[in-house]
Design a protein around this motif. Sequence first.
Motif, PDB file in Angstrom:
ATOM      1  N   VAL A 389       0.809  -1.219   0.000  1.00  0.00           N
ATOM      2  CA  VAL A 389       0.000   0.000   0.000  1.00  0.00           C
ATOM      3  C   VAL A 389       0.840   1.266   0.000  1.00  0.00           C
ATOM      4  N   THR A 390       2.165   1.125  -0.058  1.00  0.00           N
ATOM      5  CA  THR A 390       3.061   2.280  -0.108  1.00  0.00           C
ATOM      6  C   THR A 390       3.729   2.334  -1.471  1.00  0.00           C
ATOM      7  N   ALA A 391       3.565   3.449  -2.160  1.00  0.00           N
ATOM      8  CA  ALA A 391       4.146   3.601  -3.489  1.00  0.00           C
ATOM      9  C   ALA A 391       5.652   3.410  -3.444  1.00  0.00           C
ATOM     10  N   GLY A 392       6.175   2.723  -4.441  1.00  0.00           N
ATOM     11  CA  GLY A 392       7.604   2.503  -4.538  1.00  0.00           C
ATOM     12  C   GLY A 392       8.083   1.194  -3.961  1.00  0.00           C
ATOM     13  N   GLN A 393       7.265   0.542  -3.133  1.00  0.00           N
ATOM     14  CA  GLN A 393       7.657  -0.759  -2.612  1.00  0.00           C
ATOM     15  C   GLN A 393       7.419  -1.829  -3.677  1.00  0.00           C
ATOM     16  N   PRO A 394       8.261  -2.856  -3.706  1.00  0.00           N
ATOM     17  CA  PRO A 394       8.082  -3.910  -4.711  1.00  0.00           C
ATOM     18  C   PRO A 394       6.889  -4.793  -4.390  1.00  0.00           C
ATOM     19  N   ALA A 395       6.354  -5.428  -5.407  1.00  0.00           N
ATOM     20  CA  ALA A 395       5.252  -6.367  -5.215  1.00  0.00           C
ATOM     21  C   ALA A 395       5.696  -7.519  -4.327  1.00  0.00           C
ATOM     22  N   ALA A 396       4.863  -7.874  -3.377  1.00  0.00           N
ATOM     23  CA  ALA A 396       5.169  -8.998  -2.484  1.00  0.00           C
ATOM     24  C   ALA A 396       4.587 -10.302  -3.019  1.00  0.00           C
ATOM     25  N   TYR A 397       3.537 -10.192  -3.820  1.00  0.00           N
ATOM     26  CA  TYR A 397       2.873 -11.379  -4.359  1.00  0.00           C
ATOM     27  C   TYR A 397       3.242 -11.556  -5.826  1.00  0.00           C
ATOM     28  N   HIS A 398       3.531 -12.782  -6.234  1.00  0.00           N
ATOM     29  CA  HIS A 398       3.790 -13.117  -7.620  1.00  0.00           C
ATOM     30  C   HIS A 398       2.998 -14.378  -7.953  1.00  0.00           C
ATOM     31  N   PRO A 399       2.159 -14.330  -8.981  1.00  0.00           N
ATOM     32  CA  PRO A 399       1.270 -15.472  -9.243  1.00  0.00           C
ATOM     33  C   PRO A 399       2.015 -16.712  -9.699  1.00  0.00           C
ATOM     34  N   ALA A 400       1.518 -17.852  -9.253  1.00  0.00           N
ATOM     35  CA  ALA A 400       1.959 -19.155  -9.751  1.00  0.00           C
ATOM     36  C   ALA A 400       0.707 -19.845 -10.270  1.00  0.00           C
ATOM     37  N   PHE A 401       0.549 -19.912 -11.577  1.00  0.00           N
ATOM     38  CA  PHE A 401      -0.692 -20.385 -12.161  1.00  0.00           C
ATOM     39  C   PHE A 401      -0.796 -21.911 -12.076  1.00  0.00           C
ATOM     40  N   VAL A 402      -2.000 -22.386 -11.802  1.00  0.00           N
ATOM     41  CA  VAL A 402      -2.258 -23.817 -11.731  1.00  0.00           C
ATOM     42  C   VAL A 402      -3.402 -24.146 -12.681  1.00  0.00           C
ATOM     43  N   GLY A 403      -3.445 -25.390 -13.103  1.00  0.00           N
ATOM     44  CA  GLY A 403      -4.508 -25.869 -13.968  1.00  0.00           C
ATOM     45  C   GLY A 403      -5.120 -27.127 -13.402  1.00  0.00           C
ATOM     46  N   PRO A 404      -6.010 -27.772 -14.151  1.00  0.00           N
ATOM     47  CA  PRO A 404      -6.632 -29.005 -13.664  1.00  0.00           C
ATOM     48  C   PRO A 404      -5.591 -30.102 -13.440  1.00  0.00           C
ATOM     49  N   GLY A 613      -5.668 -43.868 -13.408  1.00  0.00           N
ATOM     50  CA  GLY A 613      -4.888 -43.970 -12.183  1.00  0.00           C
ATOM     51  C   GLY A 613      -4.622 -42.615 -11.549  1.00  0.00           C
ATOM     52  N   ALA A 614      -3.807 -42.636 -10.507  1.00  0.00           N
ATOM     53  CA  ALA A 614      -3.564 -41.453  -9.679  1.00  0.00           C
ATOM     54  C   ALA A 614      -3.141 -40.257 -10.527  1.00  0.00           C
ATOM     55  N   PRO A 615      -3.713 -39.084 -10.271  1.00  0.00           N
ATOM     56  CA  PRO A 615      -3.324 -37.876 -11.002  1.00  0.00           C
ATOM     57  C   PRO A 615      -1.826 -37.621 -10.868  1.00  0.00           C
ATOM     58  N   ARG A 616      -1.248 -37.024 -11.927  1.00  0.00           N
ATOM     59  CA  ARG A 616       0.193 -36.858 -11.976  1.00  0.00           C
ATOM     60  C   ARG A 616       0.633 -35.413 -11.830  1.00  0.00           C
ATOM     61  N   GLY A 617      -0.183 -34.582 -11.215  1.00  0.00           N
ATOM     62  CA  GLY A 617       0.165 -33.178 -11.056  1.00  0.00           C
ATOM     63  C   GLY A 617      -0.763 -32.311 -11.871  1.00  0.00           C
ATOM     64  N   HIS A 618      -0.552 -31.021 -11.790  1.00  0.00           N
ATOM     65  CA  HIS A 618      -1.443 -30.073 -12.453  1.00  0.00           C
ATOM     66  C   HIS A 618      -1.072 -29.903 -13.913  1.00  0.00           C
ATOM     67  N   GLY A 619      -2.111 -29.817 -14.729  1.00  0.00           N
ATOM     68  CA  GLY A 619      -1.907 -29.504 -16.135  1.00  0.00           C
ATOM     69  C   GLY A 619      -1.754 -28.012 -16.329  1.00  0.00           C
ATOM     70  N   GLY A 620      -1.773 -27.603 -17.585  1.00  0.00           N
ATOM     71  CA  GLY A 620      -1.610 -26.190 -17.879  1.00  0.00           C
ATOM     72  C   GLY A 620      -2.911 -25.436 -17.782  1.00  0.00           C
TER      73      GLY A 620
END
Length: 620
Positions: A389-404, A613-620
């Motif tokens: 909320v203070t101008a000039g500070q770097p972003a603290a959050y960076h997205p990590a996208f997940v899929g099915p 069988g068991a899911p192998r992780g997230h797709g795109g």
Amino acid sequence: MRHPSRPILAALTALALAVGIPALAALAAAAPAAARPAPATGATYSNPLDLELGNGTRAEQCADPDVIRSQDPSDPAWYLYCTRDVIDPSLRNPDGSLVFSSIPTYRSTDLVHWTFVREALPTRPAWIGNGDTWAPDVVYVGGRYLLYYTATNTVTPGGGSAIGVATSASPAGPWTDSGGPVVEPMPSPGNADPNDRRWVYDPEFLSVGGTNYLYFGSYYGGLSVRTVSADGLHSDPASQVQVAIPNRYEGTHVIQHGGYFYLLGSATNCCNGPLTGYGVFAGRSTSPTGPFLDRTGASFLDSRVGGTPVLHQNGNRWVGPGHVTSTVDATGQEWMLYHAVDRTDPYVAGGGTYTKRPVLMDPLDWKDGWPVVRGGAGPSDSRQPAPVVTAGQPAAYHPAFVGPLARGPKLPAYSDEFGGHAMDPAWTWIRDPGASTRSVSGGVLNWQMQAADLGPDAGAAGLPVRALPAGDYTVETRVKTTVPRDGCCQNYAQGGLVIYQDDANFVKLAVTSIWETRQTEFGKRETPEGPGYPAYGNSVGGPVGEWTVLRLTRTHTATENVYTATTSKDDGATWDTAGTWTTPLAASPPRLGLVSMAAAGFTTTFDYVRVYGAPRGHGG
């Protein structure tokens, strides 16, 4: 859908002092809290947000939230507004009933810690009679603030809901009501009965190029938009345009992004305790009046109603996330605020089955031109990077996208391609409706729908079941029904998959006819806590196609099955989530079943049933 009308907050100062709790009336008289120090880079928060009432007490909920940044340079704060609700269940009226607060308002300088300011409308405007005040939307127009709200009833002939508005020089109030509706009670579209009353709920204001728009509506009547006068106090009925079919969306929120207007709507039941399945979907248009199409091209006005998922429950403690609003931090990161239900603590103390809806916040991201929450991960229940909320500070959050989740290898021993003239012998029947109701030919199973539903009561629908593999797996089928593409009302004709523990405990994913609409429904049935408590809840997924692929993926924790549903109307080119339900681990594992039920005269066609069988992780 909201709560029934209850007594509004009255003069309770003496009562509150008698029980040692700060009175809301006293809090309302207090000036806004001093600004908190700006959070340092690396600050974190966790859901739900902290709404301080005073003397260490916290508001327990903030349903239908709306947020706005003050336009006053001397007041660098955000203001949060909530629907009329119980915020402190320890406060009671003289008759012992719960105290309701009418649009409670909070102030924050960091979007995380909020301090109570006042009730925006402590006294009911005379024109709404005994109506409630729900779903505020606050905007800054022409040098003043406008607070739009749902009036659930009016004193006009025939009554009915409407949209009201109040004005103030400050986002903190006090507010002066305009004295009448901005959007009046009206019949639902196409209803010739002048006494009919659609649900004129959930206002959303938008100003574009000097033209003001107001969106409104809910399940009964759908969503509409009309133009509003320059001062924001009057609307033009002749300008009204329908933007969403009835029986699908409410809680409109509109975001402008990348040359489009994105209409976000919430679907299903907001307030069903631990079985709340509310979720949020988006359609977009180059015009604020639509038509709004999802990423598959399906329209919000189509009977096979469109909607690209934005926010769904994900298997953690939060269920039923919805009715969203959004804001932007100092880095340009967008944040979505919304209510949800804690399935481990779903009810207001002393309120029976009155569902408690605290306010949550998570980042709003964009993936391939469509909004997703927290990179597609959905509601957070652990510590997260806080807004900057203070101008000039770097972003603290960076997205990590997940899929099915990506499915594992096909397991032929658990699958059926319907390649012969009979179902695989591994299927056994519970309440067999008779061999004459089904046939296998041409590589498909055709099964007539039964005029019965699945549940513990007498006369329940029959279903074929078979064993599932140990461990995690994915189940998939491709279905269509003979329910007409358009028209009303084939309630609730459906066909699809069920993971079946017993008649009172299962999850179900099906193509379903709901009034005018055709939807993909993901439901959960469980043994209720007691009489009057919910036994069934549902979420919904992406649009229905001529054929629809339904997929249920089972993962698990040490104590729970975790079932995530995805749907596709284009044979897997696009997958849409329908959310996640959990069930307790049981000594006897559940079985896979098929359903074709809830209305006679139609047929479900199953192209195949495949288990992987068991899911192998997230797709795109």
